[in-house]
Design a protein around this motif. Structure first.
Motif, PDB file in Angstrom:
ATOM      1  N   LYS A  31       0.837  -1.203   0.000  1.00  0.00           N
ATOM      2  CA  LYS A  31       0.000   0.000   0.000  1.00  0.00           C
ATOM      3  C   LYS A  31       0.869   1.249   0.000  1.00  0.00           C
ATOM      4  O   LYS A  31       2.004   1.235   0.477  1.00  0.00           O
ATOM      5  CB  LYS A  31      -0.921   0.008   1.227  1.00  0.00           C
ATOM      6  N   ARG A  32       0.312   2.327  -0.524  1.00  0.00           N
ATOM      7  CA  ARG A  32       0.992   3.619  -0.577  1.00  0.00           C
ATOM      8  C   ARG A  32       1.442   4.028   0.826  1.00  0.00           C
ATOM      9  O   ARG A  32       0.711   3.856   1.798  1.00  0.00           O
ATOM     10  CB  ARG A  32       0.030   4.665  -1.148  1.00  0.00           C
ATOM     11  N   ALA A  33       2.666   4.548   0.940  1.00  0.00           N
ATOM     12  CA  ALA A  33       3.238   5.070   2.189  1.00  0.00           C
ATOM     13  C   ALA A  33       3.466   3.984   3.241  1.00  0.00           C
ATOM     14  O   ALA A  33       3.471   4.258   4.434  1.00  0.00           O
ATOM     15  CB  ALA A  33       2.394   6.210   2.745  1.00  0.00           C
ATOM     16  N   THR A  34       3.636   2.724   2.808  1.00  0.00           N
ATOM     17  CA  THR A  34       3.960   1.624   3.725  1.00  0.00           C
ATOM     18  C   THR A  34       5.163   0.866   3.172  1.00  0.00           C
ATOM     19  O   THR A  34       5.569   1.078   2.028  1.00  0.00           O
ATOM     20  CB  THR A  34       2.778   0.637   3.895  1.00  0.00           C
ATOM     21  N   THR A  35       5.710  -0.037   3.988  1.00  0.00           N
ATOM     22  CA  THR A  35       6.875  -0.815   3.551  1.00  0.00           C
ATOM     23  C   THR A  35       6.590  -2.295   3.397  1.00  0.00           C
ATOM     24  O   THR A  35       7.315  -2.991   2.694  1.00  0.00           O
ATOM     25  CB  THR A  35       8.046  -0.650   4.546  1.00  0.00           C
ATOM     26  N   GLU A  76      -9.200 -19.422   8.162  1.00  0.00           N
ATOM     27  CA  GLU A  76      -9.141 -18.130   8.833  1.00  0.00           C
ATOM     28  C   GLU A  76      -7.816 -18.039   9.579  1.00  0.00           C
ATOM     29  O   GLU A  76      -7.427 -18.968  10.284  1.00  0.00           O
ATOM     30  CB  GLU A  76     -10.300 -17.997   9.809  1.00  0.00           C
ATOM     31  N   PHE A  77      -7.137 -16.919   9.415  1.00  0.00           N
ATOM     32  CA  PHE A  77      -5.833 -16.695  10.028  1.00  0.00           C
ATOM     33  C   PHE A  77      -5.857 -15.355  10.756  1.00  0.00           C
ATOM     34  O   PHE A  77      -6.462 -14.397  10.263  1.00  0.00           O
ATOM     35  CB  PHE A  77      -4.741 -16.656   8.958  1.00  0.00           C
ATOM     36  N   CYS A  78      -5.192 -15.267  11.901  1.00  0.00           N
ATOM     37  CA  CYS A  78      -5.116 -14.020  12.662  1.00  0.00           C
ATOM     38  C   CYS A  78      -3.658 -13.663  12.916  1.00  0.00           C
ATOM     39  O   CYS A  78      -2.844 -14.542  13.231  1.00  0.00           O
ATOM     40  CB  CYS A  78      -5.835 -14.153  14.000  1.00  0.00           C
ATOM     41  N   ALA A  79      -3.345 -12.373  12.788  1.00  0.00           N
ATOM     42  CA  ALA A  79      -1.982 -11.890  13.009  1.00  0.00           C
ATOM     43  C   ALA A  79      -2.038 -10.396  13.310  1.00  0.00           C
ATOM     44  O   ALA A  79      -3.032  -9.731  12.990  1.00  0.00           O
ATOM     45  CB  ALA A  79      -1.118 -12.145  11.774  1.00  0.00           C
ATOM     46  N   PRO A  80      -0.963  -9.852  13.886  1.00  0.00           N
ATOM     47  CA  PRO A  80      -0.924  -8.400  14.091  1.00  0.00           C
ATOM     48  C   PRO A  80      -1.049  -7.669  12.755  1.00  0.00           C
ATOM     49  O   PRO A  80      -0.487  -8.107  11.750  1.00  0.00           O
ATOM     50  CB  PRO A  80       0.462  -8.164  14.704  1.00  0.00           C
ATOM     51  N   ALA A  81      -1.792  -6.577  12.758  1.00  0.00           N
ATOM     52  CA  ALA A  81      -1.950  -5.773  11.543  1.00  0.00           C
ATOM     53  C   ALA A  81      -0.622  -5.116  11.190  1.00  0.00           C
ATOM     54  O   ALA A  81       0.079  -4.612  12.062  1.00  0.00           O
ATOM     55  CB  ALA A  81      -3.032  -4.714  11.745  1.00  0.00           C
ATOM     56  N   ALA A  82      -0.279  -5.134   9.912  1.00  0.00           N
ATOM     57  CA  ALA A  82       0.998  -4.574   9.465  1.00  0.00           C
ATOM     58  C   ALA A  82       1.015  -3.051   9.524  1.00  0.00           C
ATOM     59  O   ALA A  82       2.044  -2.460   9.821  1.00  0.00           O
ATOM     60  CB  ALA A  82       1.306  -5.031   8.042  1.00  0.00           C
ATOM     61  N   ASN A  83      -0.104  -2.413   9.242  1.00  0.00           N
ATOM     62  CA  ASN A  83      -0.135  -0.961   9.097  1.00  0.00           C
ATOM     63  C   ASN A  83      -0.989  -0.237  10.121  1.00  0.00           C
ATOM     64  O   ASN A  83      -1.145   0.972  10.033  1.00  0.00           O
ATOM     65  CB  ASN A  83      -0.604  -0.599   7.685  1.00  0.00           C
ATOM     66  N   GLU A  84      -1.570  -0.969  11.065  1.00  0.00           N
ATOM     67  CA  GLU A  84      -2.413  -0.353  12.083  1.00  0.00           C
ATOM     68  C   GLU A  84      -1.992  -0.891  13.451  1.00  0.00           C
ATOM     69  O   GLU A  84      -2.521  -1.886  13.919  1.00  0.00           O
ATOM     70  CB  GLU A  84      -3.889  -0.617  11.785  1.00  0.00           C
ATOM     71  N   PRO A  85      -1.009  -0.232  14.083  1.00  0.00           N
ATOM     72  CA  PRO A  85      -0.479  -0.704  15.362  1.00  0.00           C
ATOM     73  C   PRO A  85      -1.577  -0.912  16.406  1.00  0.00           C
ATOM     74  O   PRO A  85      -2.505  -0.111  16.512  1.00  0.00           O
ATOM     75  CB  PRO A  85       0.478   0.416  15.798  1.00  0.00           C
ATOM     76  N   GLY A  86      -1.464  -2.008  17.154  1.00  0.00           N
ATOM     77  CA  GLY A  86      -2.432  -2.317  18.191  1.00  0.00           C
ATOM     78  C   GLY A  86      -3.639  -3.090  17.702  1.00  0.00           C
ATOM     79  O   GLY A  86      -4.481  -3.492  18.495  1.00  0.00           O
ATOM     80  N   PHE A  87      -3.734  -3.288  16.394  1.00  0.00           N
ATOM     81  CA  PHE A  87      -4.858  -4.031  15.823  1.00  0.00           C
ATOM     82  C   PHE A  87      -4.399  -5.406  15.362  1.00  0.00           C
ATOM     83  O   PHE A  87      -3.232  -5.622  15.080  1.00  0.00           O
ATOM     84  CB  PHE A  87      -5.461  -3.276  14.632  1.00  0.00           C
ATOM     85  N   VAL A  88      -5.363  -6.307  15.294  1.00  0.00           N
ATOM     86  CA  VAL A  88      -5.139  -7.662  14.782  1.00  0.00           C
ATOM     87  C   VAL A  88      -6.020  -7.826  13.558  1.00  0.00           C
ATOM     88  O   VAL A  88      -7.173  -7.379  13.554  1.00  0.00           O
ATOM     89  CB  VAL A  88      -5.520  -8.712  15.858  1.00  0.00           C
ATOM     90  N   VAL A  89      -5.476  -8.458  12.502  1.00  0.00           N
ATOM     91  CA  VAL A  89      -6.312  -8.790  11.355  1.00  0.00           C
ATOM     92  C   VAL A  89      -6.814 -10.214  11.517  1.00  0.00           C
ATOM     93  O   VAL A  89      -6.075 -11.109  11.897  1.00  0.00           O
ATOM     94  CB  VAL A  89      -5.592  -8.624   9.994  1.00  0.00           C
ATOM     95  N   GLN A  90      -8.093 -10.384  11.274  1.00  0.00           N
ATOM     96  CA  GLN A  90      -8.744 -11.694  11.246  1.00  0.00           C
ATOM     97  C   GLN A  90      -9.090 -11.911   9.780  1.00  0.00           C
ATOM     98  O   GLN A  90      -9.992 -11.264   9.247  1.00  0.00           O
ATOM     99  CB  GLN A  90      -9.991 -11.691  12.119  1.00  0.00           C
ATOM    100  N   ALA A  91      -8.319 -12.776   9.123  1.00  0.00           N
ATOM    101  CA  ALA A  91      -8.390 -12.884   7.671  1.00  0.00           C
ATOM    102  C   ALA A  91      -9.016 -14.190   7.213  1.00  0.00           C
ATOM    103  O   ALA A  91      -8.611 -15.266   7.638  1.00  0.00           O
ATOM    104  CB  ALA A  91      -6.987 -12.759   7.081  1.00  0.00           C
TER     105      ALA A  91
END
Length: 144
Positions: A31-35, A76-91
């Motif tokens: 995504k734009r402005a991310t690494t 379904e996989f869960c991990a820390p969000a790459a671009n939103e600190p403190g959030f978890v993605v449930q994918a």
């Protein structure tokens, strides 16, 4: 920032794709402005099925139209969000093999095809690095 708050456990529900081409490479996006590179996909709206959210996101972000019936649900996989600190993605993760060309659109700045069976020097999102690529590699080993 999304409308999610700490009240709903700082969880971001997404649908994402393990997109493969005929050579066995997988597509990652940045995504734009991310690494960090990650699977393409995005947030699931309240009224959507995960596979329909995936189809919408792939068209918005990559100009890719898919038939949701062709998407294979991997889990379904869960991990820390790459671009939103403190959030978890449930994918909700779906696998698709595509022949179409893709190009970055919307918030996507870069797309890259990688060999999912090898470690790359790219910065990868935790979900991709720790769960999706190892899961896919294990499935390749089972069929070998």
């Amino acid at each position: 920032m999304s409308t999610l708050s700490r009240e709903n456990n700082a969880t971001i529900r997404i649908a994402a794709a393990l997109l493969l081409n005929r050579q066995g490479q997988t597509l990652l996006v940045r995504k734009r402005a991310t690494t960090a590179f990650m699977q393409p996909g995005g947030k699931i709206e309240a009224h959507e099925l995960a596979v329909h959210a995936l189809a919408r996101e792939l068209e918005e972000e990559l100009g890719l139209r898919i038939d949701p019936a062709q998407a294979t649900f991997l889990g379904e996989f869960c991990a820390p969000a790459a671009n939103e600190p403190g959030f978890v993605v449930q994918a909700q993760i779906f696998q698709l093999v595509i022949d179409a060309d893709v190009s970055p659109a919307a918030e996507i700045e870069e797309v890259i095809w990688i060999d999912p069976g090898t470690d790359s020097d790219l910065v990868l999102a935790p979900l991709t690095r720790d769960l999706i690529l190892p899961f896919y590699r294990a499935s390749l080993n089972e069929t070998a």
